[in-house]
Design an enzyme around this catalytic site. Structure first.
Site, PDB file in Angstrom:
ATOM      1  N   LYS A 116      16.143  12.289   5.930  1.00 45.49           N
ATOM      2  CA  LYS A 116      15.697  12.031   4.564  1.00 45.49           C
ATOM      3  C   LYS A 116      14.181  12.121   4.466  1.00 45.49           C
ATOM      4  O   LYS A 116      13.632  12.448   3.410  1.00 45.49           O
ATOM      5  CB  LYS A 116      16.212  10.671   4.104  1.00 45.49           C
ATOM      6  N   GLU A 191      10.149   3.139   1.141  1.00 49.58           N
ATOM      7  CA  GLU A 191       9.639   3.687  -0.109  1.00 49.58           C
ATOM      8  C   GLU A 191       9.702   2.619  -1.192  1.00 49.58           C
ATOM      9  O   GLU A 191      10.349   1.577  -1.020  1.00 49.58           O
ATOM     10  CB  GLU A 191      10.440   4.930  -0.537  1.00 49.58           C
ATOM     11  N   HIS A 226      23.875  -1.281  -1.862  1.00 51.36           N
ATOM     12  CA  HIS A 226      23.483   0.131  -1.929  1.00 51.36           C
ATOM     13  C   HIS A 226      24.657   1.071  -1.685  1.00 51.36           C
ATOM     14  O   HIS A 226      24.461   2.245  -1.386  1.00 51.36           O
ATOM     15  CB  HIS A 226      22.355   0.434  -0.941  1.00 51.36           C
ATOM     16  N   ARG A 285      27.839  17.643   2.166  1.00 49.23           N
ATOM     17  CA  ARG A 285      29.277  17.446   2.355  1.00 49.23           C
ATOM     18  C   ARG A 285      29.902  17.154   0.999  1.00 49.23           C
ATOM     19  O   ARG A 285      29.207  17.055  -0.021  1.00 49.23           O
ATOM     20  CB  ARG A 285      29.526  16.253   3.280  1.00 49.23           C
TER      21      ARG A 285
END
Length: 653
Positions: A116, A191, A226, A285
């Protein structure tokens, strides 16, 4: 032409791919761990190969074993499903090295999006808006809250929200451990955390000839830890903001073309209420929530994956969308107890609907890896099913889905069913006001309340007591022909206790006399009762309650909503009592860390040890200030639910 496909996954995922394979005339091969030996996906496959062991790391994450199984079974292709090895570039390469067709994107694309951290750099270069990565060592109080996220995975694992600088380092370490356990890679990054963001994603489909489809967007904003709980297509936010869909699709197309993508993929964004959005990641995917896109487009995305992998072209014109589809994830978990996962037997599991089918008219679809008699293991994710609705309008889709869940028969484990129904009927959800802070905004304690409360629960408890009485009467050796609970003369009422609910009743010449927790229900008439069904007339409204018992657990199903009761024992076994201050294992799992020793002075809320269950970490803390008088476990030990892990006693003066 592909003739035989091995699915490198389990449960619902494998069953979903098998459904398409059967429709395409393709043979299917399953792999299974010892814990999954009796799983429905094993029985449904044309052939199945055992992977010795139980844990994911021993079985489904062993790419060498999976490929060997494909070769052994004569498969000519591997479909990775979603999860496990589906985004593992090394595995994709090994599949191809073995002479098998990989039903997924190019290895290079997986590598580019596998990190990521690196993928965000590439997307920024391609002109896709991204959030700035933060250096953990230089995060300031003004930048809080921040989000720690695993670089290599998804599904909420290895993710932490940090609101205090003093907790940043410990949460980084915990996220790294969880990411390493779940994905084999402990790399995490930090972040800025957007408190009330909207999670919007675009489904893409691309072939090797340069055709790229942006097949509609999905909104997946309602999440726990999440991990998505409710998903829908199209997005209510995108529907409201002029021009947002076009910008999203263009960003998704740029991302797809930048890495030379092929097959099905998802470009995920975090958006605000004004329509601004930022790239989160690209999942290389199929997504768990792909059914809502299938229902709103009429496409079979798995079939398209197979055709693209076989070298076929996509039509130049991408499909249009219609109607609205909503998916909820039905988990074996207790939302009211910090989402505590559950494991054990599924006594009965019935949700009417089409299984794994693309809906073409209003109705319900069910994608599930369990059925009546299945056992939910501690080794894997506790999702029982994805339940999906499709209808011409969003309101109709929400109503259909809420009703289907309410009337479903789910006996055995505690689930999040009540939470899902309450979400679908909540005014904020129906207004399209959904974001990642939905549970905080509207109160998890309120949203997780039982569907059946008040009089509905009282009537269900009464039905349980009458069914129990009928069962006892059928087993009686004397006067078995008399109605259950019958009294020729006025006498003390019969009493049944469930949890903290006390039911008192008697049946005589004047009919049924009853009360629940001291509240008279004398306006209720008994129509009929058997050990498994009770019909009551409640002030002129006739209702039937289906009652099933499994040991002390009693499940009552009716149109009023499901009620789960626990029959209280007549006598308490002293062996079942535990000392005050005992810390009990909330679930089966493994002790991964111990942070205190017997004799230590501890304070309320202090972490004592950590359990790992179903790929998530759970912290066990001291219930009060005191001394750790007992510590009964050590690192690496397996524990069962209810086991006494430690005892915190009062500190001696």
């Amino acid at each position: 032409m592909l003739n035989s496909i091995l699915v490198a996954n389990r449960g619902e995922i494998a069953r979903r791919v098998f459904t398409t394979c059967r429709a395409e005339g393709i043979d299917t091969v399953a792999v299974f761990s010892d814990a999954d030996a009796n799983s429905p996906h094993v029985r449904e496959a044309d052939a199945a190969v055992r992977l010795p062991g139980n844990s994911s790391s021993e079985t489904y994450l062993r790419g060498d074993l999976v490929i060997a199984a494909a070769v052994q079974a004569g498969a000519d292709a591997v479909h990775p499903g979603y999860g496990f090895l589906s985004e593992n570039a090394d595995f994709a390469q090994q599949v191809q090295n073995a002479g098998l067709t990989w039903i997924g994107p190019p290895v290079k694309a997986i590598e580019l999006m596998g990190s990521k951290v690196e993928s965000k750099k590439m997307m920024a270069d391609a002109g896709v808006p991204v959030l700035t990565r933060l250096d953990p060592a230089s995060v300031t109080a003004n930048e809080l809250p921040v989000l720690i996220k695993a670089s290599a995975g998804g599904g909420g694992r290895g993710m932490r929200i940090v609101r205090s600088l003093e907790n940043l380092q410990s949460e980084l370490e915990a996220a790294e451990r969880e990411a390493l356990s779940a994905f084999g890679d402990g790399t995490v990054f930090v972040e800025r955390y957007i408190e009330t963001g909207r999670h919007i994603e675009v489904q893409v489909m691309a072939d090797r000839f340069g055709t790229v489809w942006t097949v509609g967007e999905r909104e997946c904003s309602i999440q726990r830890r999440h991990q998505k709980v409710v998903e829908e297509a199209p997005s209510p936010l995108v529907e409201r903001i002029d021009g947002m869909r076009g910008k999203l699709f263009e960003a998704a197309r740029l991302a797809t073309e930048a890495i030379g993508y092929e097959g099905a993929g998802t470009v995920e964004f975090l958006a605000d209420d004004r329509g601004n959005f930022f790239f989160l990641e690209m999942n290389t995917r199929l997504q768990v929530e792909h059914p809502v896109t299938e229902c709103t487009t009429g496409l079979d995305l798995v079939a398209l994956q197979i055709r693209v992998a076989a070298g076929q072209r996509l039509p130049a014109e991408q499909p249009t969308t219609r109607g609205h589809s909503i998916e909820v994830r039905l988990y074996a978990e207790d939302p009211a107890l910090d989402w505590q996962p559950q494991s054990g037997a599924v006594h009965r599991f019935e949700i009417p609907g089409a299984h794994f089918e693309v809906l073409t008219r209003a109705g319900i679809r069910v994608d599930s890896g369990v059925e009546t008699g299945s056992v939910v293991s501690t080794h894997y994710d506790p999702m029982l099913a994805k339940v999906i609705s499709f209808a011409p309008t969003r309101d109709q889709a929400a109503n259909l889905l809420a009703k289907a869940l309410q009337r479903a028969t789910i006996h055995g484990l505690k689930t999040n069913r009540d939470l899902l129904v309450n979400i679908l009927r909540h005014p904020a959800f129906l207004a399209g006001d959904t974001d990642t802070a939905f549970f905080d905004t509207h109160g998890l304690d309120v949203l997780s309340r039982p569907i059946a409360q008040g009089r509905s629960e009282q009537l269900s408890a009464l039905a349980a007591a009458l069914a129990d009485a009928s069962s006892n009467r059928q087993r009686a050796r004397v006067n078995a022909g008399l109605p259950a609970g019958w009294r020729n003369l006025r006498s003390q009422p019969q009493r049944k206790t469930y949890d903290d609910i006390i039911v008192e009743y008697s049946i005589g010449r004047g009919g049924l006399t009853c009360s629940v927790d001291g509240v008279s229900l004398d306006d209720v008439e008994l129509v009929e009762h058997t050990p498994m069904s009770v019909t009551l007339d409640d002030r002129g409204i006739r209702r039937t309650f289906e009652v099933h018992s499994y040991g002390s657990a009693v499940f009552v199903d009716s149109a009023l909503g499901p009620v789960r009761l626990v029959r209280a024992p007549r006598f308490t076994d002293p062996a079942d009592e535990v000392a005050a201050g005992s810390l009990l294992a909330p679930m089966p799992g493994s002790v991964i860390r111990v942070a205190a020793a017997q004799g230590d002075t501890v304070t309320m809320g202090q972490p004592i040890l950590w359990l790992e269950a179903m790929k998530m970490e759970h912290t066990i803390t001291a219930p009060a200030d005191g001394v750790l008088t007992e510590l009964n476990v050590q690192q690496g030990q397996q524990v069962e639910v209810g086991q006494v892990l430690a005892v915190v006693g009062e500190e001696q003066a």
